[in-house]
Design an enzyme around this catalytic site. Structure first.
Site, PDB file in Angstrom:
ATOM      1  N   GLY A 131       0.822  -1.200   0.000  1.00 17.71           N
ATOM      2  CA  GLY A 131       0.000   0.000   0.000  1.00 17.71           C
ATOM      3  C   GLY A 131       0.859   1.255   0.000  1.00 17.71           C
ATOM      4  O   GLY A 131       2.049   1.220   0.335  1.00 17.71           O
ATOM      5  N   CYS A 132       0.256   2.379  -0.365  1.00 20.35           N
ATOM      6  CA  CYS A 132       1.018   3.628  -0.496  1.00 20.35           C
ATOM      7  C   CYS A 132       1.491   4.153   0.862  1.00 20.35           C
ATOM      8  O   CYS A 132       2.683   4.442   1.038  1.00 20.35           O
ATOM      9  CB  CYS A 132       0.188   4.673  -1.241  1.00 20.35           C
ATOM     10  SG  CYS A 132      -1.478   4.945  -0.589  1.00 20.35           S
ATOM     11  N   PHE A 133       0.570   4.289   1.824  1.00 23.12           N
ATOM     12  CA  PHE A 133       0.985   4.712   3.162  1.00 23.12           C
ATOM     13  C   PHE A 133       1.979   3.708   3.745  1.00 23.12           C
ATOM     14  O   PHE A 133       2.980   4.085   4.361  1.00 23.12           O
ATOM     15  CB  PHE A 133      -0.223   4.818   4.095  1.00 23.12           C
ATOM     16  CG  PHE A 133      -0.897   6.158   4.107  1.00 23.12           C
ATOM     17  CD1 PHE A 133      -0.190   7.328   4.319  1.00 23.12           C
ATOM     18  CD2 PHE A 133      -2.273   6.251   3.931  1.00 23.12           C
ATOM     19  CE1 PHE A 133      -0.822   8.564   4.350  1.00 23.12           C
ATOM     20  CE2 PHE A 133      -2.918   7.483   3.958  1.00 23.12           C
ATOM     21  CZ  PHE A 133      -2.191   8.635   4.173  1.00 23.12           C
TER      22      PHE A 133
END
Length: 322
Positions: A131-133
């Protein structure tokens, strides 16, 4: 040439993935599957690609004609597809959803954070893109976990651009609401926390502390800017050495000795990290482009590793602001 297929071609991450693959010297896009856009030109949806492709969306799935399949689908859809289709045994798969990020005996997907699992990714058949975070936060913490220094709770505040919410409009993505505004969401309960903890525990088996993560919605389109705070008595010079040593062989993570900002990474596959000590508190600043290092760029990075290419091929990108 690596022949690629994409399922779920209409979103922001798909648009960036298409752009990267069109400009990748070792890749040819065979099909882009989108049932809602079948027959339409790619440029009808991704207008920034005018002049770069004549491809059209299709509802066909010629899986035998490709070497790698990317999923840019909604969470849950990749798992449904894998369970309902006969996927060729030798087809490599890179999933950008969260369906297979958590390790399980029920699947063989490798967690595709190259700075953590490079060797496993190089030999993997199936890769779950982080995921990005999770990417931004993990890259700020992995060297500490490697050196067994995460002995207390980690405080994280991170702000993301509006593209992080996806292409479908919602109440918090309208310009009139998002512009000149800021808000938090999913405080202490964000879906990326489990994959962050999983990775930290992989390097530091004793890690059992909390990740106190508060995500913010920003009024800019793309990028993630995160500040992380941990307590340690280790001197800053020694910590910087640990980070530089950990990332010495990684092409996209850079330790910067002066303060950093988001414009330095937007439109690149880089992660910049800046470190400061304030008493016994270590401040870690980490920033990435959520659509590239946090999604499509990382997916292409994983593809490069899976096909034994130099990892920066197709990813030498210039920040868009300068």
């Amino acid at each position: 040439m690596i022949k690629a297929g994409i399922i779920g071609g209409a979103g922001y991450t798909a648009g960036e993935l298409i752009r990267l693959l069109l400009n990748h010297p070792e890749t040819e896009i065979v099909f882009i599957n989108s049932s809602s856009n079948a027959g339409n030109r790619i440029t009808d949806v991704h207008e920034g690609l005018y002049g770069e492709t004549d491809l059209r969306f299709t509802d066909q799935l010629p899986l035998d004609a490709i070497d790698v399949l990317f999923f840019c689908t909604a969470h849950g859809d990749t798992k449904k597809f894998m369970e309902s289709h006969n996927v060729p045994e030798d087809l490599k798969i890179i999933d950008l959803s969260m369906d297979y990020r958590i390790k399980s005996d029920d699947h063989d997907f490798i967690y595709g954070l190259p700075e953590l699992n490079r060797r496993a990714t190089c030999t993997a058949k199936h890769v779950a893109n982080p995921g990005c975070f999770a990417t931004c936060i993990q890259l700020g913490l992995l060297p500490l976990a490697k050196n067994l220094m995460l002995t207390g709770d980690v405080s994280v505040n991170a702000i993301t651009g509006s593209t992080g919410a996806g292409v479908k409009p919602g109440a918090t993505s309208h310009f009139s609401w998002r512009n000149n505004n800021i808000s938090i969401y999913k405080a202490f309960d964000h879906q990326h926390v489990p994959e962050i903890k999983q990775s930290l525990k992989q390097l530091q088996n004793s890690f059992d502390s909390e990740i106190d993560f508060i995500p913010y919605r920003g009024d800019f389109p793309r990028g993630i800017f995160a500040t992380l705070v941990v307590k340690t008595k280790v001197a800053l010079e020694e910590i910087v050495r640990m980070y530089e040593e950990y990332y010495a062989k990684d092409s996209f993570v850079h330790i910067v000795d002066k303060n950093i900002d988001l414009k330095q990474v937007v439109n690149t596959n880089k992660c910049l990290i800046h470190l400061e000590k304030h008493g016994d508190k270590l401040l870690i600043i980490s920033c990435i482009d959520n659509l590239l290092k946090g999604a499509s760029g990382q997916a292409v990075h994983n593809m490069n590793l899976m096909f034994n290419l130099e990892e920066t091929v197709g990813l030498r990108l210039k920040p868009s602001a300068f």
